[in-house]
Design a protein around this motif. Structure first.
Motif, short mmCIF file in Angstrom:
data_model
loop_
_atom_site.label_atom_id
_atom_site.label_comp_id
_atom_site.label_asym_id
_atom_site.label_seq_id
_atom_site.Cartn_x
_atom_site.Cartn_y
_atom_site.Cartn_z
N THR A 373 0.81 -1.21 0.00
CA THR A 373 0.00 0.00 0.00
C THR A 373 0.85 1.28 0.00
N ARG A 374 1.92 1.29 0.81
CA ARG A 374 2.68 2.55 0.95
C ARG A 374 4.19 2.35 1.04
N GLY A 375 4.68 1.16 0.73
CA GLY A 375 6.11 0.92 0.81
C GLY A 375 6.87 1.49 -0.37
N ARG A 376 8.17 1.67 -0.17
CA ARG A 376 9.03 2.20 -1.24
C ARG A 376 9.05 1.26 -2.44
N SER A 377 8.92 -0.04 -2.18
CA SER A 377 8.99 -1.02 -3.27
C SER A 377 7.59 -1.48 -3.71
N GLN A 378 6.59 -0.64 -3.48
CA GLN A 378 5.22 -1.09 -3.74
C GLN A 378 4.98 -1.44 -5.20
N GLU A 379 5.55 -0.70 -6.13
CA GLU A 379 5.30 -0.99 -7.54
C GLU A 379 5.89 -2.34 -7.95
N GLU A 380 7.12 -2.63 -7.46
CA GLU A 380 7.73 -3.92 -7.75
C GLU A 380 6.91 -5.05 -7.14
N LEU A 381 6.43 -4.83 -5.90
CA LEU A 381 5.64 -5.86 -5.24
C LEU A 381 4.31 -6.08 -5.95
N ARG A 382 3.67 -5.01 -6.43
CA ARG A 382 2.40 -5.16 -7.14
C ARG A 382 2.58 -6.06 -8.37
N ALA A 383 3.68 -5.87 -9.08
CA ALA A 383 3.92 -6.69 -10.28
C ALA A 383 4.06 -8.16 -9.90
N VAL A 384 4.76 -8.42 -8.80
CA VAL A 384 4.92 -9.80 -8.33
C VAL A 384 3.57 -10.39 -7.93
N LEU A 385 2.80 -9.59 -7.19
CA LEU A 385 1.52 -10.08 -6.68
C LEU A 385 0.51 -10.32 -7.79
N LEU A 386 0.54 -9.53 -8.84
CA LEU A 386 -0.35 -9.78 -9.98
C LEU A 386 -0.10 -11.15 -10.57
N GLU A 387 1.18 -11.49 -10.71
CA GLU A 387 1.52 -12.80 -11.28
C GLU A 387 1.16 -13.93 -10.30
N VAL A 388 1.40 -13.70 -9.01
CA VAL A 388 1.05 -14.70 -8.00
C VAL A 388 -0.45 -14.96 -8.01
N ALA A 389 -1.25 -13.89 -8.03
CA ALA A 389 -2.71 -14.04 -8.02
C ALA A 389 -3.18 -14.82 -9.25
N ARG A 390 -2.62 -14.49 -10.41
CA ARG A 390 -3.01 -15.17 -11.63
C ARG A 390 -2.65 -16.65 -11.57
N GLU A 391 -1.42 -16.95 -11.16
CA GLU A 391 -0.96 -18.34 -11.14
C GLU A 391 -1.73 -19.16 -10.11
N ARG A 392 -1.96 -18.59 -8.94
CA ARG A 392 -2.68 -19.34 -7.90
C ARG A 392 -4.13 -19.56 -8.29
N HIS A 393 -4.73 -18.58 -8.94
CA HIS A 393 -6.10 -18.75 -9.40
C HIS A 393 -6.19 -19.91 -10.40
N ILE A 394 -5.30 -19.93 -11.36
CA ILE A 394 -5.31 -21.00 -12.37
C ILE A 394 -5.08 -22.35 -11.70
N HIS A 395 -4.16 -22.40 -10.74
CA HIS A 395 -3.86 -23.66 -10.05
C HIS A 395 -5.10 -24.19 -9.32
N TRP A 396 -5.80 -23.31 -8.59
CA TRP A 396 -6.93 -23.79 -7.79
C TRP A 396 -8.16 -24.09 -8.64
N ILE A 397 -8.25 -23.47 -9.79
CA ILE A 397 -9.34 -23.80 -10.69
C ILE A 397 -9.14 -25.18 -11.32
N THR A 398 -7.87 -25.56 -11.51
CA THR A 398 -7.57 -26.80 -12.24
C THR A 398 -7.12 -27.94 -11.34
N ILE A 399 -6.91 -27.70 -10.04
CA ILE A 399 -6.32 -28.72 -9.16
C ILE A 399 -7.17 -29.98 -9.08
N LYS A 400 -8.49 -29.82 -9.19
CA LYS A 400 -9.39 -30.98 -9.06
C LYS A 400 -9.15 -32.00 -10.17
N ASP A 401 -8.49 -31.56 -11.28
CA ASP A 401 -8.24 -32.46 -12.40
C ASP A 401 -6.90 -33.16 -12.28
N ASP A 402 -6.12 -32.81 -11.23
CA ASP A 402 -4.80 -33.41 -11.10
C ASP A 402 -4.89 -34.89 -10.77
#
Length: 402
Positions: A373-402
């Motif tokens: 929200t207010r850290g000096r590295s917030q922009e870098e962290l947002r980029a990481v978190l966007l990818e994390v959210a996308r990857e985790r969403h895809i994983h949990w949507i598809t995990i039942k097929d594993d």
């Protein structure tokens, strides 16, 4: 304390006491909570297994009731004793799923009154009021006076398709589809047709009533069932209508609407069950933000019902751990109640074009949330978190097929 001394006779006496007092009074009197998983089945009714054992102990000569903290209610203790004594035990994980399916099928099959050309709102308004009461744990069965006053007021304020302030219409209709219980009446309940005869029946009998117990209990405990029921009713009845004020009025326009009732001793769900829950919650979120969103409500940037559903999905997905892969806070710490200290946040704020969807949301510990929200590295962290959210969403949507 000697659980082994308890026999079937003491169990039956405890069951009879529960029947006399009613479930809530029985639990409150003896200091027990509702069983989350294991229920004692006897003569077609379900009872809280640990509470029954605790009270049964009082029926032993010279003994008193056991406190809840004095023994375990799990499969190897109270439940094992009940099974040894020949009583049937229901695993409520399976029973809850059956109740969930039953409730949604009843809502899907409601006979919709379209005399005005569009579905009238009598039944959903009464149901939303009852769901709100279940959510807050308020009394299930009320006098006809209390029901009549509450539902009439809601119909008067939120009847957007010419509904008259007649609570007897929806109550009679819901009774005949098995969703409403009516007590203390001498005559058979008429169908929800006609006018003066129906009004006169309720005026003469003044029945106490409310949601049937199985639906009330499920809607009280299960956030997933709660939001699924609300979404089902919205999709059937509220196309083109602003439902926000009604949900707000009955206490269902809430960021915590999809949260489960917390209780001691809840066993963790398996990954497969969690994945299935996650997928169902995502479908509700997507329905709410889909092509009909603008017709449901003009408030498309923030909707507590949609946000609460998405929030619950993210918390399920996180399994109690901060989703920042570089977390340096205290991700294993918990609150005084034993729940994870996590805050669900939109990676890109809604005001900046972010999406109210689990694929764009993350669960963060307070330290990582502050950095985002207010850290000096917030922009870098947002980029990481966007990818994390996308990857985790895809994983949990598809995990039942594993």
């Amino acid at each position: 304390m000697a659980l082994a001394d308890i026999t079937g006779a003491e169990i039956i006496k405890a069951i009879e006491e529960c029947d006399r007092l009613g479930r809530e009074t029985f639990l409150r009197t003896h200091g027990f909570k509702r069983a989350r998983r294991y229920l004692l089945s006897h003569n077609g009714r379900l009872y809280d297994s640990k509470a029954i054992i605790g009270v049964a102990h009082a029926y032993l000569l010279g003994q008193g009731p056991l406190e809840a903290r004095a023994f375990s209610g799990g499969a190897d203790h109270a439940v094992a004793l009940l099974r040894k004594l020949g009583f049937a035990i229901v695993d409520s994980f399976g029973a809850e799923w059956e109740a969930y399916e039953w409730l949604l099928s009843r809502l899907d099959e409601l006979k919709v009154n379209r005399s005005s050309g569009r579905p009238l709102l009598y039944q959903p308004i009464a149901l939303f009021w009852a769901i709100g009461r279940a959510y807050r744990g308020e009394a299930r069965i009320l006098s006809w006076t209390a029901t009549e006053e509450a539902v009439r007021s809601l119909l008067d304020r939120h009847g957007m398709r010419g509904e008259r302030p007649r609570p007897d219409y929806p109550v009679a209709a819901l009774y005949h589809v098995g969703l409403w219980e009516l007590r203390d009446h001498s005559d058979s309940v008429p169908t929800a047709h006609g006018d003066s005869a129906l009004r006169r029946w309720f005026a003469d009998n003044r029945p106490r009533g409310g949601l049937v117990e199985s639906a009330y209990d499920l809607l009280h405990r299960s956030g997933e069932a709660r939001v699924a029921a609300i979404d089902t009713l919205l999709s059937i009845y509220f196309d083109g209508l602003d439902y926000g004020p009604l949900l707000h009025d009955v206490g269902l326009y809430d960021n915590e609407i999809a949260d489960d009732l917390t209780a001691d001793g809840i066993e963790p769900l398996s990954p497969v069950i969690t994945a299935a829950q996650y997928e169902r919650l995502c479908r509700i979120v997507e329905h709410q933000e889909g092509e009909n969103r603008g017709r449901y409500t003009p408030d498309t940037s923030y909707n507590p019902f949609r946000s609460g559903t998405a929030r619950r999905a993210v918390l399920l997905r996180s399994k109690g751990v901060c989703e920042n892969p570089n977390c340096t806070g205290q991700p294993a710490d918990v609150t005084a109640k034993g729940t994870p200290i996590l805050e669900v946040d939109h990676v890109v704020d809604l005001a900046c074009g972010g999406r109210d969807h689990p694929s764009r949301m993350v669960a963060l510990c307070p330290n990582c949330h502050a950095i985002k929200t207010r850290g000096r590295s917030q922009e870098e962290l947002r980029a990481v978190l966007l990818e994390v959210a996308r990857e985790r969403h895809i994983h949990w949507i598809t995990i039942k097929d594993d």
